[in-house]
Scaffold this motif. Structure first.
Motif, short mmCIF file in Angstrom:
data_model
loop_
_atom_site.label_atom_id
_atom_site.label_comp_id
_atom_site.label_asym_id
_atom_site.label_seq_id
_atom_site.Cartn_x
_atom_site.Cartn_y
_atom_site.Cartn_z
N ASP A 63 -6.31 -0.82 -1.14
CA ASP A 63 -5.67 -0.50 0.01
C ASP A 63 -6.22 -1.35 1.19
OD1 ASP A 63 -4.27 1.50 -1.22
OD2 ASP A 63 -5.31 3.17 -0.57
N ASP A 122 -4.80 -4.76 1.27
CA ASP A 122 -3.33 -4.59 1.75
C ASP A 122 -3.40 -4.44 3.22
OD1 ASP A 122 -1.76 -4.42 -0.71
OD2 ASP A 122 -2.15 -2.18 -0.93
N ASP A 123 -4.54 -3.93 3.79
CA ASP A 123 -4.71 -3.92 5.20
C ASP A 123 -5.07 -5.15 5.74
OD1 ASP A 123 -5.00 -2.27 7.83
OD2 ASP A 123 -7.09 -2.80 7.48
N LYS A 130 1.18 4.11 -2.95
CA LYS A 130 0.76 5.44 -2.72
C LYS A 130 1.76 6.30 -3.27
CE LYS A 130 -2.45 4.62 1.17
NZ LYS A 130 -2.64 4.54 2.53
N HIS A 136 -7.88 2.28 -5.93
CA HIS A 136 -7.02 2.17 -4.55
C HIS A 136 -7.93 1.85 -3.43
CE1 HIS A 136 -9.04 6.35 -4.59
NE2 HIS A 136 -8.88 6.30 -3.28
N ALA A 183 0.66 -1.21 0.04
CA ALA A 183 0.15 0.08 -0.05
C ALA A 183 0.94 1.12 0.08
CB ALA A 183 -0.81 -0.07 1.16
#
Length: 240
Positions: A153, A156-157, A8, A149, A4
């Protein structure tokens, strides 16, 4: 640095403004804000992302364009809010399952692993189906590049949370390889959720069980790696 953070740093800033202009404070404002979201989620299923417009949302909601633009600069900002809420709903179901799993007497067997992942998948699917317009919101997150995203995201978390939870189970595994495995399995299981939600005529229990078995088999390589490592350590001790 996780994926992530890397993304970014490398992704270009979206040209379309996605941030909510302001959060409602008073009851009437909250009601208008929530009405916009409710109508948008319903319209998504009726007209799709391309034909969706702020004017259409206003007409269906019975509000003026200035009332909508007080909170959202465009339709994509509304979709972003809906997408983030859906991802939070799914992640909340995942973390609730995770806490329940910690309280169980986990024996580490293949059967227990499959059962756990199957139950996790069922919990996430149930939370998704209970979320208004979820199927259309999920499609929008895939169809609109500006919104990608939000899904990534969130994944990814979840993957990082899974990594932190399972790192001690595979201490000899390469950390980056384990992180990639967590991210890949997260994506596969999300795809299974999409499959179940998109195809209500299919047996969701079968989908959940099959994807759980797939993921458990995939992680066999880490289990085998720990067994080889333990055998090597044992041989060294014998030689001494």
């Amino acid at each position: 640095m996780n994926s992530a953070t890397r993304r970014k740093k490398t992704d270009a800033r979206p040209a379309i403004p996605l941030d909510t202009k302001q959060q409602p404070m008073q009851q009437r404002s909250v009601e208008t804000f929530e009405l916009i979201l409710e109508v948008t989620s319903r319209l998504l299923g009726e007209v799709g992302v391309e034909r969706l417009s702020t004017n259409l949302v206003c007409a269906k909601a019975g509000i003026s364009p200035p009332a909508l633009y007080r909170y959202f600069p465009n339709k994509y900002a509304i979709l972003k809010e809906l997408g983030e809420r859906l991802m939070k709903c799914q992640n909340k179901a995942y973390r609730a399952w995770l806490e329940e799993e910690k309280a169980l007497n986990y024996d580490g067997s293949r059967e227990a692993s499959i059962r756990g992942l199957r139950d996790m998948q069922a919990a996430i699917n149930a939370a998704t189906l209970a979320f208004p317009g979820a199927v259309w919101i999920m499609r929008a997150l895939r169809a609109v590049p500006t919104l990608r995203h939000i899904r990534l995201d969130s994944h990814d978390d979840v993957a990082e949370t899974s990594y932190e939870g399972l790192r001690d189970r595979y201490p000899s595994a390469d950390p980056e390889a384990l992180r990639v495995a967590m991210r890949l399995s997260t994506e596969v299981m999300y795809a299974a959720t999409e499959m179940a939600v998109d195809n209500p005529s299919m047996d969701g229990d079968i989908i959940n069980t099959e994807v759980a078995e797939m993921v458990v088999r995939y992680y066999d390589k880490f289990v085998e790696g720990e067994e080889r490592y333990a055998a090597t350590v044992k041989k060294r001790k014998v030689k001494r």
